[in-house]
Design an enzyme around this catalytic site. Structure first.
Site, mmCIF file in Angstrom:
data_model
loop_
_atom_site.group_PDB
_atom_site.id
_atom_site.type_symbol
_atom_site.label_atom_id
_atom_site.label_comp_id
_atom_site.label_asym_id
_atom_site.label_seq_id
_atom_site.Cartn_x
_atom_site.Cartn_y
_atom_site.Cartn_z
ATOM 1 N N HIS A 45 0.794 -1.104 0.107
ATOM 2 C CA HIS A 45 0.166 -0.071 -0.147
ATOM 3 C C HIS A 45 0.853 1.367 -0.074
ATOM 4 O O HIS A 45 0.355 2.268 -0.415
ATOM 5 C CB HIS A 45 -0.976 0.045 1.341
ATOM 6 C CG HIS A 45 -0.575 0.264 2.616
ATOM 7 N ND1 HIS A 45 -0.107 -0.818 3.571
ATOM 8 C CD2 HIS A 45 -0.130 1.265 3.040
ATOM 9 C CE1 HIS A 45 0.379 -0.176 4.588
ATOM 10 N NE2 HIS A 45 0.336 1.329 4.419
ATOM 11 N N ASP A 61 0.125 -7.624 1.325
ATOM 12 C CA ASP A 61 0.451 -6.312 1.665
ATOM 13 C C ASP A 61 2.104 -6.059 1.477
ATOM 14 O O ASP A 61 2.610 -5.349 2.212
ATOM 15 C CB ASP A 61 0.063 -5.639 2.936
ATOM 16 C CG ASP A 61 0.395 -3.974 2.776
ATOM 17 O OD1 ASP A 61 0.085 -3.523 1.737
ATOM 18 O OD2 ASP A 61 0.008 -3.355 3.919
ATOM 19 N N SER A 119 4.645 2.652 7.881
ATOM 20 C CA SER A 119 4.198 1.557 7.024
ATOM 21 C C SER A 119 5.537 1.124 6.163
ATOM 22 O O SER A 119 6.123 1.726 5.420
ATOM 23 C CB SER A 119 3.194 1.733 6.108
ATOM 24 O OG SER A 119 1.794 1.979 6.751
ATOM 25 N N VAL A 158 -9.399 -25.773 -1.075
ATOM 26 C CA VAL A 158 -10.568 -25.805 -0.051
ATOM 27 C C VAL A 158 -10.858 -24.538 0.479
ATOM 28 O O VAL A 158 -10.141 -23.573 0.394
ATOM 29 C CB VAL A 158 -10.399 -26.662 1.097
ATOM 30 C CG1 VAL A 158 -10.121 -28.086 0.880
ATOM 31 C CG2 VAL A 158 -9.155 -26.255 2.101
#
Length: 501
Positions: free
Chosen positions: A126, A156, A236, A293
């Site tokens: 991001h 991310d 971040s 699955v």
């Protein structure tokens, strides 16, 4: 940021007489008491605190040379005044605060860390997603333009590259050895303040907060390390390190009502990030293995229905396909281990499988209605499920509430499948009962939905409204209810929940 300075005062009380231990005359003769006479902190406590401070200093000094500031720019675009939840705290948040039009590009910033001397840098997806230009500033203030090597919205994680040599690198650690309560440091460039180190502890592991699901990822994998080390916008992509200065996570998100630090930060475990980075550096994309699955976390109702020793594991919630079907997995199986690694929930299963590669063999420990068994299979590469995508785009089938059964304890109403409903749901036959409404405040809310065809309730076949009423009558208040249904796209699933008391 507003700063408020408050004057701190200690209200004093003068007590006359000898009981106070000091008179006004004593104060006049000796206005400054002997500091040495005051109680000193125990030497052992000071030494322990100094040792911890030394560990913080050493860890920060070891890792910080490899931590970089990532600056990004993006051409201006129209935006609404409402900030989407998934963008709060990211470099693009200011684009959604009522700024519209104009030729000036938007700027944002984050952090990253160097993982190879020739310029490969790990950061968050991001941070660089949608960027037209990425610049990296090293700890020695040198600045380079970077290219995005690859991004993975599902975890991310992103890798960028600068053209440089002999760069300082961070050491990568092992997030698996972390325990709740361990000290960690968050390093990065928050709020454009420059190099910053904050300290805290690991407050949880394997945390999922649903942020990737809101960002449009096709196979979101959230298995965060939660920490109370202060993490803010700009952190971040920076590293979370242990007391040896080894990177054990990538700081990625915060839980906050304001968009700033409120005590809860989340980091992608480095074991997962390293696996993703290897694919991005080699091929520019991630080769994602799959079992075949659909899964969800086990609940206390699942533990009762599936006879589990504890409400842990990943429930196979739809008919298996691909390698899972070939290996004999069935709807309702509960996966509790992968190659001996414990699976407490769906996040554990996804993270353990993601460490593998397509083509690898894995051994699954599975509980099938109380019977523990071992299944071996070979992983295949994940491909977007076109059938599921088509089903998601299909409009909600029209189901009228006519001659509906209303089993209050079950929390939903149903009606007989008519030829019109069968055509809308693409059913082979116009038979059975279909859910027409779910009580928004009832026990089935969020688990069942309109358009699902009820096949079994607590193991009893349901072919008519009378069958459904009989099954509902047999349910005791508070009992675990197991409902097997067919979804509008043809898949089957089992939903377990507790009946209304």
């Amino acid at each position: 940021m507003n700063r408020t300075l408050r004057k701190l005062t200690l209200p004093g009380v003068l007590v006359a007489g000898t009981a106070a231990g000091m008179t006004l005359a004593d104060v006049a003769r000796d206005p400054l008491p002997d500091l040495g006479a005051q109680s000193a902190a125990p030497a052992a406590a000071v030494a322990s605190a100094n040792n911890l401070s030394g560990a913080f200093r050493a860890a920060s000094s070891a890792a910080m040379p490899g931590v970089v500031h990532v600056r990004v720019t993006q051409a201006a675009r129209s935006a609404s005044s409402q900030v989407p939840p998934e963008l709060r705290g990211t470099p693009w948040e200011d684009m959604f605060r009522g700024q519209r039009g104009g030729a000036t590009p938007r700027a944002g910033s984050g952090s990253g860390f160097i993982i190879s001397p020739d310029g490969y840098i790990l950061t968050n997806n991001h941070v660089v997603e949608g960027a037209d230009r990425v610049n990296v500033i090293l700890s020695d203030k040198r600045e380079f333009e970077a290219r995005v090597v690859g991004r993975d919205p599902n975890t991310d994680v992103a890798v960028v590259k600068i053209d440089a040599r002999n760069l300082p690198t961070v050491r990568l650690g092992d997030a698996d050895v972390l325990e709740v309560g361990d000290w960690v440091l968050a390093l990065g460039y928050p709020l454009d303040l420059g190099q910053t180190t904050t300290a805290g502890i690991v407050s949880a592991k394997g945390r999922s907060i649903g942020i990737f699901q809101r960002s449009g990822a096709d196979a979101p994998l959230e298995h965060f390390i939660q920490t109370d080390a202060a993490i803010n916008p700009g952190n971040s992509g920076g590293p979370l390190v242990d007391l040896q200065g080894r990177v054990i996570g990538i700081n990625s998100a915060i839980a906050s009502p304001t968009g700033f630090y409120s005590g809860y930060g989340f980091a992608v475990p480095i074991n997962l990030a390293r696996r993703v980075a290897e694919d991005l550096m080699r091929d520019g994309r991630v080769h994602r293995p799959m079992i075949g699955v659909e899964i969800r976390d086990a609940t206390s109702a699942d533990a009762e229905v599936f006879r589990l020793p504890s409400p842990d594991g990943a429930v196979v919630s739809a008919e298996p396909r691909g390698p899972g079907a070939a290996a004999g997995l069935k709807l309702g199986d509960v996966i509790v281990a992968v190659d001996g690694g414990a699976v407490r929930g769906s996040g554990d299963l996804m993270e353990l499988v993601m460490r593998k590669r397509p083509g690898d063999k894995v051994t699954l420990d599975v509980i099938r209605y109380g019977d523990r068994r071992r299944v071996e299979l070979r992983l295949e590469e994940f491909q977007a499920d076109a059938r599921r995508a088509a089903a998601d785009e299909r409009e909600d089938p029209r189901v009228e509430e006519v001659a509906a059964a209303a089993p209050g304890k079950l929390g939903f109403r149903a009606e007989t499948v008519t030829p019109e409903i069968a055509e809308a749901l693409r059913l082979d036959r116009a038979e059975g009962v279909v859910i027409s409404a779910v009580d928004a405040g009832g026990p089935a809310a969020g688990a069942l939905g309109r358009g699902m065809v009820v096949q079994r309730v607590n193991g009893r076949e349901v072919g008519s409204l009378e069958d459904l009423r009989a099954a509902a009558d047999a349910v005791r208040p508070g009992q675990a209810v197991s409902v097997q249904v067919r979804l509008p796209d043809g898949r089957q699933t089992i939903v377990n929940y507790r009946a209304r008391s």
